[in-house]
Design an enzyme around this catalytic site. Structure first.
Site, PDB file in Angstrom:
ATOM      1  N   GLU A   1      -4.818   2.528  -4.118  1.00 10.30           N
ATOM      2  CA  GLU A   1      -3.352   2.504  -4.094  1.00 10.30           C
ATOM      3  C   GLU A   1      -2.804   1.199  -3.525  1.00 10.30           C
ATOM      4  O   GLU A   1      -1.634   1.120  -3.161  1.00 10.30           O
ATOM      5  CB  GLU A   1      -2.829   3.680  -3.256  1.00 10.30           C
ATOM      6  CG  GLU A   1      -3.121   3.609  -1.774  1.00 10.30           C
ATOM      7  CD  GLU A   1      -4.472   4.182  -1.383  1.00 10.30           C
ATOM      8  OE1 GLU A   1      -4.634   4.546  -0.211  1.00 10.30           O
ATOM      9  OE2 GLU A   1      -5.368   4.270  -2.260  1.00 10.30           O
TER      10      GLU A   1
ATOM     11  N   ASP B   1      -1.965   9.394 -10.191  1.00  9.34           N
ATOM     12  CA  ASP B   1      -2.037   8.291 -11.157  1.00  9.34           C
ATOM     13  C   ASP B   1      -0.655   7.928 -11.677  1.00  9.34           C
ATOM     14  O   ASP B   1      -0.333   6.746 -11.867  1.00  9.34           O
ATOM     15  CB  ASP B   1      -2.936   8.673 -12.334  1.00  9.34           C
ATOM     16  CG  ASP B   1      -4.417   8.647 -11.976  1.00  9.34           C
ATOM     17  OD1 ASP B   1      -4.757   8.137 -10.891  1.00  9.34           O
ATOM     18  OD2 ASP B   1      -5.230   9.130 -12.789  1.00  9.34           O
TER      19      ASP B   1
ATOM     20  N   ASN C   1      -2.421  12.998  -3.728  1.00 12.48           N
ATOM     21  CA  ASN C   1      -3.511  13.501  -4.569  1.00 12.48           C
ATOM     22  C   ASN C   1      -3.924  14.916  -4.180  1.00 12.48           C
ATOM     23  O   ASN C   1      -4.139  15.779  -5.038  1.00 12.48           O
ATOM     24  CB  ASN C   1      -4.729  12.563  -4.463  1.00 12.48           C
ATOM     25  CG  ASN C   1      -4.595  11.346  -5.360  1.00 12.48           C
ATOM     26  OD1 ASN C   1      -3.903  11.382  -6.370  1.00 12.48           O
ATOM     27  ND2 ASN C   1      -5.257  10.270  -4.992  1.00 12.48           N
TER      28      ASN C   1
ATOM     29  N   ASP D   1       0.844  -1.192   0.000  1.00  9.12           N
ATOM     30  CA  ASP D   1       0.000   0.000   0.000  1.00  9.12           C
ATOM     31  C   ASP D   1       0.884   1.249   0.000  1.00  9.12           C
ATOM     32  O   ASP D   1       1.802   1.371   0.826  1.00  9.12           O
ATOM     33  CB  ASP D   1      -0.903  -0.004   1.235  1.00  9.12           C
ATOM     34  CG  ASP D   1      -1.945   1.099   1.188  1.00  9.12           C
ATOM     35  OD1 ASP D   1      -3.024   0.851   0.626  1.00  9.12           O
ATOM     36  OD2 ASP D   1      -1.667   2.199   1.711  1.00  9.12           O
TER      37      ASP D   1
ATOM     38  N   HIS E   1      -4.771  14.561  -8.917  1.00  3.00           N
ATOM     39  CA  HIS E   1      -4.981  13.149  -9.244  1.00  3.00           C
ATOM     40  C   HIS E   1      -4.138  12.682 -10.425  1.00  3.00           C
ATOM     41  O   HIS E   1      -3.777  11.501 -10.510  1.00  3.00           O
ATOM     42  CB  HIS E   1      -6.464  12.897  -9.529  1.00  3.00           C
ATOM     43  CG  HIS E   1      -7.314  12.948  -8.290  1.00  3.00           C
ATOM     44  ND1 HIS E   1      -7.439  11.882  -7.432  1.00  3.00           N
ATOM     45  CD2 HIS E   1      -8.058  13.945  -7.757  1.00  3.00           C
ATOM     46  CE1 HIS E   1      -8.226  12.212  -6.421  1.00  3.00           C
ATOM     47  NE2 HIS E   1      -8.626  13.468  -6.594  1.00  3.00           N
TER      48      HIS E   1
END
Length: 364
Positions: A274, A248, A239, A231, A244
């Site tokens: 994530e 990404d 973010n 994670d 975002h």
């Protein structure tokens, strides 16, 4: 001057007729073989079957000494797919058009080469030391684009003569190119259905299917099976702070680092958001911890490049669990790895914790 011997003339004509009949029968047999091959090419259902047909069965059916298939693969999609296939002989994958241009130049037509008519190309078309003396080099063209080439080789220097016709071979390479394009498109669709479009690792759907198979195999054959939950730490902050699009890009690069750390046969998937999950068949606790730490260190040390050209840093936490003895469901392994991940988060993040660790905080 003596008159021609009618008997000798008749005999000569008979011999010529016999030669013509034998040539006609030989061409008919060739046509039958090519027709059967074309039908099989149009009916193949997998890339493995197609490659085996072109490189193994073609060689045997036509009495060839060698067969090679070159395919253009600049994006590496075939390179990712083909290593998982149990093929008797694999194609050569090309990153650019250079080798194809060396063989065909600007004239993309079938070439028959051998001593005195392109013998240098024979050496280029096959593996070093193959000993081929003549060859048929077939360009594979689809929609005006050269996508690869098929090479038939012979140790007989006269097998492929420059003055011989290429009608059958031209038709074969056209059919082969159609079959290859069809398989490539099918492989793209197949991969699209089981791959996460952002990160390049497998998606949750594929993982749910494959994990049950790996679990069943591990239980049946009694070999170790390790599971990692990974994670990205503080991803929401990435973010919120950078947007975002940057988030990404971080996930995409993390997916690539995970794939770089695994062996053929290991399984990585994006589990959600994530979070990533990795299955390591036939891997003990020490080996699994080593893989988890390798991934963690790669992420920690990587300068993540943003779309604007800047960089930022990121870390991840890893939870590790081994398939317990007597497990009756895969969910037991998954739950244990998930609990270990949360232990790693509670212990300060950017670390690997194995299920059952006393301290709950393995190497940071």
């Amino acid at each position: 001057m003596s008159a021609p011997d009618p008997h000798a003339q008749i005999q000569e004509l008979r011999q010529q007729l016999q030669s013509l009949l034998e040539a006609a029968h030989d061409n008919e047999r060739k046509l039958d073989r090519f027709d059967a091959l074309e039908r099989r090419l149009m009916a193949v259902s997998s890339m493995e079957e197609l490659v085996t047909l072109l490189l193994v069965e073609c060689r045997d059916d036509f009495g060839l000494d060698a067969a090679e298939l070159w395919l253009l693969d600049p994006e590496g999609e075939l390179r990712r797919a083909l290593p998982t296939l149990p093929m008797a002989k694999a194609p050569r994958l090309l990153e650019h058009h250079g080798p194809l241009k060396d063989i065909f130049g600007a004239v993309r037509t079938t070439r028959l080469v051998g001593p005195g008519h392109g013998e240098d190309l024979v050496a280029q078309a096959f593996e070093p030391g193959a000993g081929m003396r003549s060859a048929a080099l077939l360009p594979l063209i689809r929609q005006g684009l050269l996508i690869g080439s098929l090479h038939f080789g012979a140790r007989d220097p006269e097998r492929y003569d420059a003055v011989s016709g290429t009608k059958f071979l031209d038709r074969l390479c056209a059919i082969a190119a159609i079959a290859i394009e069809s398989m490539l498109n099918r492989e793209r669709l197949r991969r699209a259905g089981m791959t996460d479009g952002l990160t390049g690792v497998h998606n949750r759907r594929y993982f749910d299917h494959r994990s049950l198979i790996e679990f069943s195999q591990a239980v049946r054959h009694r070999y170790p099976l390790a599971c990692l939950f990974l994670d990205v730490d503080h991803f929401k902050a990435v973010n919120d702070r950078h947007g975002h699009q940057v988030g990404d890009e971080v996930l995409r690069q993390v997916g690539g680092l995970i794939l770089r750390s695994l062996r053929t046969g290991d399984l990585a998937a994006r589990y959600g958001g994530e979070e990533f999950v990795v299955l390591l068949p036939r891997t003990d606790l020490a080996g699994a911890r080593e893989v988890a730490e390798r991934i963690r260190a790669l992420v920690q040390d990587a300068p993540f490049v943003t779309p604007e050209g800047g960089t930022l840093s990121a870390t991840l936490s890893a939870g590790l669990a081994m398939l317990p003895a007597g497990a009756v469901s895969f969910a037991e392994l998954l739950t244990a790895a998930d609990r270990a991940l949360y232990a790693a988060k509670r212990a300060g993040r950017n670390r690997t914790v194995a299920h059952g660790d006393d301290t709950g905080a393995a190497a940071a």
